[in-house]
Design a protein around this motif. Sequence first.
Motif, PDB file in Angstrom:
ATOM      1  N   GLY A  21       0.791  -1.214   0.000  1.00 56.11           N
ATOM      2  CA  GLY A  21       0.000   0.000   0.000  1.00 56.11           C
ATOM      3  C   GLY A  21       0.821   1.261   0.000  1.00 56.11           C
ATOM      4  N   ARG A  22       2.148   1.135   0.249  1.00 56.41           N
ATOM      5  CA  ARG A  22       3.008   2.315   0.327  1.00 56.41           C
ATOM      6  C   ARG A  22       3.976   2.422  -0.834  1.00 56.41           C
ATOM      7  N   ARG A  23       3.903   1.523  -1.777  1.00 55.15           N
ATOM      8  CA  ARG A  23       4.874   1.526  -2.869  1.00 55.15           C
ATOM      9  C   ARG A  23       4.823   2.802  -3.688  1.00 55.15           C
ATOM     10  N   LEU A  24       3.649   3.377  -3.845  1.00 57.79           N
ATOM     11  CA  LEU A  24       3.539   4.606  -4.629  1.00 57.79           C
ATOM     12  C   LEU A  24       4.099   5.806  -3.895  1.00 57.79           C
ATOM     13  N   ALA A  29       7.411  10.688  -3.448  1.00 58.56           N
ATOM     14  CA  ALA A  29       8.363  11.502  -2.696  1.00 58.56           C
ATOM     15  C   ALA A  29       9.520  11.943  -3.577  1.00 58.56           C
ATOM     16  N   ALA A  30      10.005  11.037  -4.424  1.00 55.16           N
ATOM     17  CA  ALA A  30      11.095  11.398  -5.336  1.00 55.16           C
ATOM     18  C   ALA A  30      10.649  12.481  -6.316  1.00 55.16           C
ATOM     19  N   ALA A  31       9.428  12.349  -6.823  1.00 48.41           N
ATOM     20  CA  ALA A  31       8.919  13.347  -7.768  1.00 48.41           C
ATOM     21  C   ALA A  31       8.772  14.712  -7.107  1.00 48.41           C
ATOM     22  N   VAL A  32       8.291  14.732  -5.869  1.00 49.11           N
ATOM     23  CA  VAL A  32       8.160  16.000  -5.136  1.00 49.11           C
ATOM     24  C   VAL A  32       9.527  16.655  -4.996  1.00 49.11           C
ATOM     25  N   THR A  33      10.537  15.866  -4.653  1.00 53.17           N
ATOM     26  CA  THR A  33      11.892  16.404  -4.489  1.00 53.17           C
ATOM     27  C   THR A  33      12.401  17.014  -5.780  1.00 53.17           C
ATOM     28  N   VAL A  34      12.281  16.288  -6.871  1.00 50.45           N
ATOM     29  CA  VAL A  34      12.816  16.763  -8.147  1.00 50.45           C
ATOM     30  C   VAL A  34      12.101  18.028  -8.602  1.00 50.45           C
ATOM     31  N   THR A 248      11.411  14.846   1.833  1.00 54.79           N
ATOM     32  CA  THR A 248      10.887  13.833   0.920  1.00 54.79           C
ATOM     33  C   THR A 248      12.020  13.000   0.312  1.00 54.79           C
ATOM     34  N   TRP A 249      13.161  13.639   0.074  1.00 52.27           N
ATOM     35  CA  TRP A 249      14.321  12.907  -0.429  1.00 52.27           C
ATOM     36  C   TRP A 249      14.776  11.861   0.587  1.00 52.27           C
ATOM     37  N   GLY A 250      14.864  12.267   1.852  1.00 57.32           N
ATOM     38  CA  GLY A 250      15.275  11.327   2.886  1.00 57.32           C
ATOM     39  C   GLY A 250      14.296  10.179   3.035  1.00 57.32           C
ATOM     40  N   TYR A 251      13.001  10.467   2.932  1.00 58.32           N
ATOM     41  CA  TYR A 251      11.983   9.408   3.022  1.00 58.32           C
ATOM     42  C   TYR A 251      12.188   8.390   1.903  1.00 58.32           C
ATOM     43  N   ALA A 252      12.367   8.888   0.680  1.00 58.43           N
ATOM     44  CA  ALA A 252      12.524   7.978  -0.445  1.00 58.43           C
ATOM     45  C   ALA A 252      13.840   7.208  -0.363  1.00 58.43           C
ATOM     46  N   LEU A 253      14.899   7.874   0.091  1.00 53.47           N
ATOM     47  CA  LEU A 253      16.215   7.248   0.115  1.00 53.47           C
ATOM     48  C   LEU A 253      16.276   6.073   1.078  1.00 53.47           C
TER      49      LEU A 253
END
Length: 307
Positions: A21-24, A29-34, A248-253
Motif C-alpha cells: 500500500g506504500r509503494r507509490l 516523494a522522489a517526484a516532489v523532491t525533483v 521527501t528525499w530522505g523518506y525515499a532514500l
Amino acid sequence: MTTTSTRVPGPADAPAAPAPGRRLLVPLAAAVTVVLWGSAFIGIRAAGFDYSPGALTLGRVLVGTLALTVMAGLTGRLRLPRGRVLAGVAVWGVLWFGLYNLALNAAERTLDAGTASLLVGLAPILIAVFAGLTLGEGFPARLLAGIGIAFVGVAGIALATSGGASDGVSVALGLAAALVYAGSTILQKRLLPHVDALTMTWLGCLAGTVASLPFAPALLAELSAASTSATLSMVYLGVFPTAVAFATWGYALTRTTAGRLGAATYAAAPLAVLMSWAFLGEVPAPVALVGGALCLTGVLVATLRLR
C-alpha cells in the motif's frame, strides 16, 4: 543530492521492500523532491531582482532552519552527533547551504534560471570525478567520454552567454555551484552512516545560517524595500526546495537504492527550463539549449551503467 555510505553495499544492505500500500509513496516523494529542486532556480531568479545574493542566501536558510526545526519537533527524531561527525556536518552545511546558495544566487543575477540549472546539472559528473580521485573508483572510459561531451556543452553555454564579462563570471559561478554541490555530496557520503538524514539536514541548514549571518544587515535593509512577491519567493525557497524537498528525499532514500533514486534528479534541469519559460517568460538561447542538452548527455554517459 543525498547519498549513501562510501562502502560498496551488498545484498544485505538493500532497503526493505515497502508494503504494497506504500509503494507509490516512494516515487511520489522522489517526484516532489525533483520538482521542488527544479523550482528553486525559478524562485532564486524571482527573488534575486530585489535581494542581493548574500541576503537571499541568509533569508532562505533562515526560513529553512525554522521549517526544519518544526518538522524535527513534530517527528522527535533529532539525535545530535558529537566530535568529528558534528564538525563534519557543520562544514557540510556551510558548503551546501551557505556557499552553494551564495554562488548560485550570484550566478542567476544575469543568467536565466534554465541556463543556471543546466550548469548545476553537471554535478553528477563532478561527483564521479571526485569519487575517482578520493574514493578509488577510477576513471572508466564512459566517465572520460561523458566529461568530453559535457565540456563541449559548457563551451556552448559559455558561447551563448558571451555578451559581456558579467555573463562570463555568472557561468563560472554556476560551475562553482556545481563543484560545491559535488564536493558536498562526497562529504555527505562519509557522514550519513553516522547521523540520520533529518538531523544532518537540520544541523547543516543551521550551520549555513550561522555562516551567512554577516549578510544580516543587507537582508534587513532589503527586506523593507523588497516587493511582496520577492519576499514570498524567498520564503518559498526556504520552506519547499530546502526543508520539504530534503525531507521527501530522505523518506525515499530510506526505501530504495541511492542509484535508482539519484537517476531521477536528471529531470530537474529540464523541468527548470520549462518552469522558467512558463512562470518567468525566460528561455535559454538556442545555443545554450543545445549546450545544455550536451551537458545532460555527458552526465548520462558518465554516470549510467548499461545493463
